[in-house]
Design an enzyme around this catalytic site. Structure first.
Site, mmCIF file in Angstrom:
data_model
loop_
_atom_site.group_PDB
_atom_site.id
_atom_site.type_symbol
_atom_site.label_atom_id
_atom_site.label_comp_id
_atom_site.label_asym_id
_atom_site.label_seq_id
_atom_site.Cartn_x
_atom_site.Cartn_y
_atom_site.Cartn_z
ATOM 1 N N HIS A 52 0.826 -1.208 0.000
ATOM 2 C CA HIS A 52 0.000 0.000 0.000
ATOM 3 C C HIS A 52 0.860 1.258 0.000
ATOM 4 O O HIS A 52 2.094 1.194 -0.013
ATOM 5 C CB HIS A 52 -0.956 -0.004 1.188
ATOM 6 C CG HIS A 52 -0.297 -0.059 2.547
ATOM 7 N ND1 HIS A 52 0.533 0.916 3.012
ATOM 8 C CD2 HIS A 52 -0.375 -0.984 3.539
ATOM 9 C CE1 HIS A 52 0.952 0.608 4.237
ATOM 10 N NE2 HIS A 52 0.417 -0.552 4.577
ATOM 11 N N CYS A 62 3.164 -4.772 6.514
ATOM 12 C CA CYS A 62 2.909 -4.647 5.079
ATOM 13 C C CYS A 62 4.172 -4.177 4.357
ATOM 14 O O CYS A 62 5.209 -3.930 4.956
ATOM 15 C CB CYS A 62 1.773 -3.661 4.838
ATOM 16 S SG CYS A 62 0.223 -4.144 5.624
#
Length: 479
Positions: A168, A176
């Site tokens: 992202h 992430c």
């Protein structure tokens, strides 16, 4: 009679939607995902898509694709390397083989080298993941996001847990792989165009480091070495063939490019926790992969004899950051930031007349809700130690704030004011540093914040969105 119309479908080896029907289907998907009561038919312009998810590829990217003989809508493949903090996008050229398109410096990843094992371990996943259209998150709290789909069949077979592990934007990671907003915008658009071209899914290969003999020698005492050698086989298959390796799981192990053995009439059936069936490796790959394996083993043995330095098993650091960005924060990795509150999971995607989700509804499945809710719920996937990078699908947010957060969350983690600073430049052959990391004059920032002109740079039917966040706006105050 339902007012939901099916989009025009073109058959070209696989299903693809033209842009007009895609926008229409996405509009319907957005209405249903937002749990609106359908009192009547909605017009084509009654709901708009976020600009950031529908931006056309830049002229620079279009020129690069033409230079490399890569059709805009040909399939893609993504490779991630933690230690080097690099993300590669590969794309099929006119020969049908994958070639490197662009290398992006990763702005932030968390945890340490090694796979994700359980919720709350702060690890970014490693392994082979299949990205389908429904894993695309256009309304992410982190600008845009692509869900890795963790846990996959291998992870589940080995009792590994976690959820909402993403690639992202927003340059902030908790489990992430975080890019700058501009980087994820380009990666997202490349994936979208490939889906529109008929690609049913694309592969993400996530590695602890580049799988070279020297790197394996440096990390030879790491307890994850058996896992890393297993996924190196998939890496080797890709590197010798430039074709996406076929991935199966049996006996709690990855299996790559398996085909039925000669003279066998039985179809191969793989059970992730069961015994592996008799299989062979695709002959066009087997000999090349075996040759590479032998050469690598010779180089590994030599590296073990000559390499005095052993990489630490635990670095004591929370993740990493590419040197392009690390130099801008004085060489010290900034702490991971608490993520925005997650939003409630999206409802199932709207299906076609046969009850199956359409490609369009899967492509941006939980697009938007009608209105931002008065309060935001926090996902409970991680309990008290909420998963790093947790995002629960796309849901309602105000149009003017892509990084929507509650007032309490915003007060707890204010962003540092943007300020200019000197930026070291990466070698062009090594990484394509994100332009978003460059400080911009105030006048230029205001111009970028204005709605884009109707010049074809944004697909018709998209709503204006604020300009992508810069690296300075996230970490500029840490110098």
């Amino acid at each position: 009679m339902s007012c939901v119309e099916r989009g025009t479908v073109h058959q070209s080896g696989s299903t693809a939607l033209n842009r007009a029907s895609l926008l229409r289907a996405l509009t319907v998907s957005a209405i249903i995902a937002g749990s609106l009561a359908l009192a009547g038919c909605f017009g084509g312009d009654s709901y708009e898509l976020p600009t950031r998810a529908m931006k056309e590829l830049s002229p620079q990217m279009a020129a690069l694709l033409e230079q490399k003989n890569m059709p805009k809508d040909s399939p893609i493949l993504v490779r991630i390397f933690k230690e080097e903090s690099e993300l590669e996008v590969w794309k099929q050229d006119t020969t049908g083989r994958f070639q490197i398109l662009k290398v992006y410096p990763i702005c932030r990843w968390s945890g340490d080298l090694g796979p994700k094992v359980h919720e709350g371990d702060r690890q970014a996943p490693e392994g082979f993941y299949t990205i389908t259209p429904d894993l695309m998150q256009p309304n992410s709290n982190y600008y845009l996001a692509i869900n890795t789909g963790f846990p996959n069949a291998y992870d589940k077979a080995n009792d590994r847990h976690g959820a909402f592990l993403m690639i992202h934007g927003d340059c902030s990671s908790r489990g992430c792989y975080a890019m700058t907003d501009e980087q994820i915008g380009e990666i997202y658009s490349l994936a979208r165009e490939s889906f529109l071209g008929g690609q049913q899914s694309f592969q993400v290969q996530a590695y602890p480091f580049r799988m070279t003999p020297v790197n394996l020698a440096r990390h030879r005492t790491n307890p994850n070495m058996a896992f890393w050698r297993m996924i190196k086989e998939g890496n080797d298959h890709f590197e010798v063939s430039h074709l996406e390796p076929k991935v199966d799981v049996c006996n709690r192990h990855y299996v790559f490019d398996a085909v039925a053995p000669p003279n066998s009439s039985k179809p191969l059936v793989f059970n992730p926790t069961g015994r592996c069936p008799a299989y062979a490796v695709a002959p066009e790959i087997a000999s090349l992969a075996l040759e590479k394996e032998h050469n690598d083993e010779e180089r590994y043995a030599s590296a073990v004899k000559t390499t005095l330095f052993l990489a630490p098993i635990h670095t004591g650091l929370d993740g990493g950051m590419n040197r392009v960005f690390l130099a801008q924060v004085g060489g010290n990795i900034p702490p991971a930031r608490v993520p925005p509150p997650s939003l409630p999971p999206q409802p199932p995607a709207v299906g076609d007349n046969d009850g199956q989700p359409t490609l369009a509804s899967r492509l941006f499945g939980g697009l938007l809700a009608a209105k931002p809710t008065a309060s935001t719920q926090v996902a409970a996937t991680e309990g008290a130690t909420q998963e790093r990078g947790a995002e629960a699908g796309a849901a309602a947010k105000p149009k003017a704030a892509p990084h929507n957060e509650t007032a309490a969350a915003s007060a707890a983690k204010p962003k540092a004011p943007e300020k200019p600073s000197e930026r070291p430049k990466a070698a062009p052959q090594e990484v394509a540093a994100a332009p978003a990391a460059k400080a911009k004059p105030a006048v230029q920032q205001e111009a970028n914040a204005a709605p884009p002109p109707a010049t074809g740079s944004v697909i018709k039917g998209a709503q204006p969105a604020p300009a992508a966040g810069s690296f300075d706006s996230r970490w500029g105050g840490l110098q």
